[in-house]
Scaffold this motif. Structure first.
Motif, PDB file in Angstrom:
ATOM      1  N   UNK A 100      51.284  78.541  12.134  1.00  0.00           N
ATOM      2  CA  UNK A 100      50.149  79.411  12.377  1.00  0.00           C
ATOM      3  C   UNK A 100      49.254  79.504  11.147  1.00  0.00           C
TER       4      UNK A 100
ATOM      5  N   UNK B 104      46.559  94.264   9.760  1.00  0.00           N
ATOM      6  CA  UNK B 104      47.285  92.988   9.806  1.00  0.00           C
ATOM      7  C   UNK B 104      48.008  92.647   8.507  1.00  0.00           C
TER       8      UNK B 104
ATOM      9  N   UNK C  43      47.408  90.570   6.298  1.00  0.00           N
ATOM     10  CA  UNK C  43      47.360  89.153   5.950  1.00  0.00           C
ATOM     11  C   UNK C  43      46.017  88.649   6.449  1.00  0.00           C
TER      12      UNK C  43
ATOM     13  N   UNK D  28      43.420  90.215  18.179  1.00  0.00           N
ATOM     14  CA  UNK D  28      44.648  90.101  17.388  1.00  0.00           C
ATOM     15  C   UNK D  28      45.486  91.380  17.385  1.00  0.00           C
TER      16      UNK D  28
ATOM     17  N   UNK E 151      50.805  93.042  18.965  1.00  0.00           N
ATOM     18  CA  UNK E 151      51.915  93.955  18.699  1.00  0.00           C
ATOM     19  C   UNK E 151      51.920  95.101  19.699  1.00  0.00           C
TER      20      UNK E 151
ATOM     21  N   UNK F 248      51.962  79.987  18.847  1.00  0.00           N
ATOM     22  CA  UNK F 248      52.414  80.271  17.487  1.00  0.00           C
ATOM     23  C   UNK F 248      51.726  81.464  16.862  1.00  0.00           C
ATOM     24  N   UNK F 249      50.552  81.834  17.393  1.00  0.00           N
ATOM     25  CA  UNK F 249      49.850  82.966  16.786  1.00  0.00           C
ATOM     26  C   UNK F 249      50.588  84.285  17.015  1.00  0.00           C
TER      27      UNK F 249
ATOM     28  N   UNK G 166      54.032  86.511  14.125  1.00  0.00           N
ATOM     29  CA  UNK G 166      54.187  87.693  13.268  1.00  0.00           C
ATOM     30  C   UNK G 166      54.380  88.953  14.098  1.00  0.00           C
TER      31      UNK G 166
END
Lengths: 364, 325
Positions: free
Chosen positions: A173, A275, A277, B66, B70, B89-90, B93
């Motif tokens: 990523x 975030x 990051x 984004x 979560x 893949x994003x 996190x």
């Protein structure tokens, strides 16, 4: 403001937007009905999704914070007669500044790092706005075109940096590593917790206070300083400005620098606040939504605050709506948001005349 | 008692469906959305297949920004999802954060690795199928020049490109490969006209086979090849049927199988955390040969592809893998 139908202030700023909003929701309700869901249930879900619990309020305010920054950015430029479409790119590059400070100084004390991050966001955002501003001021290149182009350049630059330079080694990523502990904007749940108030965890963070301060500062600047006055004069009549000894070129550049700096603060909310990051495409269209926010808020900080809240609620409520109603997918939510923009921004005069006639008749 | 009988019968009838309802799978798609004709859609096909076979519909969500990742993941976990599949893949996190908060919920992440006791990570060796596509391209090319059109310039797509180059070079080291990425923004996945332009420019330079790894942009690439009477190679899903006679083959990536397997293993209780790497050996990737491209793949070509496939599985051929800097 427009020909025909003058409204009293309370109706202009209170009633008219509400009527427009109601019309947008009514039309959305019909669409929801058509795809076979209950409009009333959908509305309830949306409102509950946006304001029904502490964490949903947190998310609503978090999104609203993004829109305050980008909305103010559009408004400041607009007062100088400039249509800054580049909020997205300026926010993206502003976030790069925020992120670089976060990566480099993450181990330092938050008292140093966070002001540095805010400053870097402003400087990077402003720098990105400078080139189109200079081109407009000196070469007459139209700001709408150049700022749109700069959105793409920003996107290309950030992708290059994230894929080749800033990426944390050994992962797919395109994201940087996490910032150090000092580079984290305190979350509201911790801030309020320290004051003894329990608030559910969400990305809602102290950057929202920064957004409020920005509103106040923009208002002070535009209506209480000489520079703000000069800026508005240039926006309304550049010839008169020249006659009065104000340089439109200088003012154009100053307005765009301020605009870029405000947009750059979005990175503080998204990256430092949530975030932690740098990642691809984190502005997520907030720079573009900022245009609608500013138009709806009549380019006034208070109006922008209110319309940011509305758009924050639409974002968060809309996401809850598509979460709970399987038939309402994200495209439906975009449709509803689009209708709100259409009625409150583009067709705001639709109900002005009837409303004025109605009020006139009532007062007679 | 007599009056209770119908009630009992009803309860007996309901019992299996009650048990079925106990299992509640959820899936989170990435930006492309579940109708992208490529990666996310393949995942969605896995969900459909699971629904068809078990009658259990998964809860679905398409990510729009984004911060939602979560938030939505947490909500699925809180509302009692048995397994949450995160596609793309994003989402890595977000999975890392939320999986720690909900250790009892199973997470399956596609296309990236997160090392936690309740996370299964599924990654594909795309370079292996790309290698075979490169071989097929080189074998089919008459000009000795072949093309590659990628979507967005990210490590994953460079992985495709590198494998493809290696495959071409394996057949004929002198062959030329033209490589173009469509763009650097997510819009690069959904721009068929740009894809067609890139393919045409590669044809103009003499290429006669072009491989795309570009999501919906690739549709334009394949159209351009069909219009020019040349060959294209599809990606992710089997796209041979799009232009019969012009699509040489497709690089398959069985995201649908991965999603379906994760759901049904979780239902049966055989789901295990850890990293699952799906390559040619596991049939997680491959190249397609069906009635639509049968005439394009000569027996000699097929034999060489099969030989290379066996050699890659046995380790005789090592396919280079793109590593991010």
């Amino acid at each position: 403001m427009s020909a025909g139908g003058r409204l009293p202030r309370w109706a202009e700023y209170g009633l008219l937007p509400l009527v427009n909003l109601a019309a947008a929701l009514l039309l959305s309700g019909i669409v929801v009905r058509l795809i076979g869901e209950s409009p009333w249930a959908a509305l309830k879900l949306m409102v509950a999704g946006a304001f029904g619990s502490q964490d949903s309020i947190g998310y609503t305010l978090f999104y609203a914070t993004d829109f305050v920054f980008t909305g103010l950015a559009v408004a400041v430029a607009f007062h100088a007669g400039l249509f800054n479409i580049g909020g997205e790119g300026q926010a993206y590059i502003g976030g790069l500044g925020v992120g670089l400070v976060g990566l480099a100084m993450g181990a330092w004390s938050a008292w140093v790092v966070i002001p540095a991050m805010i400053a870097a966001g402003c400087v990077f955002g402003a720098a990105w706005a400078f080139v189109p501003a200079w081109l407009q001021a000196r070469r007459g290149s139209h700001i709408v075109i150049t700022t749109i182009m700069f959105n793409f350049i920003a996107s290309a630059l950030m992708t290059y940096l994230l894929v080749n330079v800033l990426i944390r080694p050994g992962q797919q990523s395109p994201e940087s590593r996490e910032f150090g502990p000092g580079a984290v904007m305190p979350a509201m749940t911790d801030v309020l917790g320290r004051m003894g108030i329990k608030f559910a965890s969400s990305p809602f963070n102290l950057a929202s206070a920064l957004a409020l301060a920005a509103c106040l500062l923009v208002w002070l600047f535009l209506w209480r300083t000489r520079w703000g006055y000069a800026l508005r004069v240039v926006g309304q009549n550049p010839q008169a400005a020249v006659y009065a000894g104000i340089s439109p070129e200088r003012t154009t550049i100053v307005a765009m620098l301020l605009s870029g700096a405000l947009a750059g603060c979005l990175g503080v909310n998204e990256l430092a606040g949530s975030q932690h990051r740098i990642l691809l495409d984190f502005p997520g269209g907030a720079g573009i939504v900022g245009i609608a926010v500013a138009l709806m808020g009549r380019n006034h900080p208070l109006g922008i605050l209110a319309s940011s809240l509305l758009f924050g609620a639409l974002y968060q409520g809309g996401s809850q709506l598509s979460f709970d109603m399987p038939h309402v997918n994200r495209d439906m939510v975009i449709l509803i948001q689009g209708l709100v923009i259409l009625f409150c921004g583009a067709m705001e005069n639709l109900f002005r005349r009837p409303l004025a006639a109605l009020l006139g008749a009532a007062s007679r | 008692m007599k009056r209770l009988l119908p009630l009992l019968a009803l309860m007996a009838a309901l019992a299996p469906s009650v048990r079925a309802a106990d299992f509640s799978p959820a899936i989170i798609y990435d930006f492309g959305g579940k109708f992208d004709r490529s990666f996310n859609q393949s995942a969605s096909e896995g969900v459909q297949r699971f629904k068809k076979e078990t009658g259990i519909a998964a809860r679905e969500f398409e990510i729009q920004n984004a911060s939602q990742r979560e938030q939505i993941m947490r909500q699925f976990a809180r509302r009692g999802a048995s397994i949450i599949v995160a596609v793309g893949f994003t989402q890595a996190s977000a999975v890392e954060t939320v999986a720690k908060e909900y250790p009892d919920v199973k997470f399956t992440l596609v296309d990236a690795v997160v090392d936690l006791p309740n996370v299964e990570s599924i990654v594909f060796r795309e370079q292996e199928s790309s290698f075979l596509c490169g071989m097929a391209a080189a074998l089919a090319s008459k000009t000795g020049k072949v093309g590659f059109v990628g979507g967005m310039d990210i490590p994953l797509i460079r992985k495709f490109a590198l494998g493809y180059r290696a495959g071409v070079a394996y057949v004929n080291p002198k062959d030329e490969v033209f490589e173009n990425m469509t763009g650097t923004t997510p819009a690069a996945w959904t721009n068929p006209s740009e894809g067609a332009e890139l393919a045409k420019s590669q044809f103009g330079r003499g290429a006669d086979v072009v491989f795309h790894a570009a999501g919906a942009t690739g549709v334009g690439v394949m159209q351009a090849a069909a219009d020019a009477g040349l060959l294209s190679i599809g990606c992710d899903s089997n796209q041979d049927y799009l232009h019969p006679g012009s699509v040489l083959t497709s690089a398959l990536k069985r995201v649908d199988v991965a999603v379906y397997t994760a759901f049904s293993e979780a239902r049966k209780g055989t789901w295990r955390p850890g990293v699952k790497v799906l390559g040619l050996a596991e049939e997680g990737v491959g190249v397609s040969i069906d009635e639509f491209n049968r005439k394009l793949v000569s027996p000699d070509m097929e034999a060489r592809l099969n030989q290379a496939r066996a050699d890659i599985i046995s380790g005789k051929i090592t396919v280079p893998e793109y590593k991010s800097p």
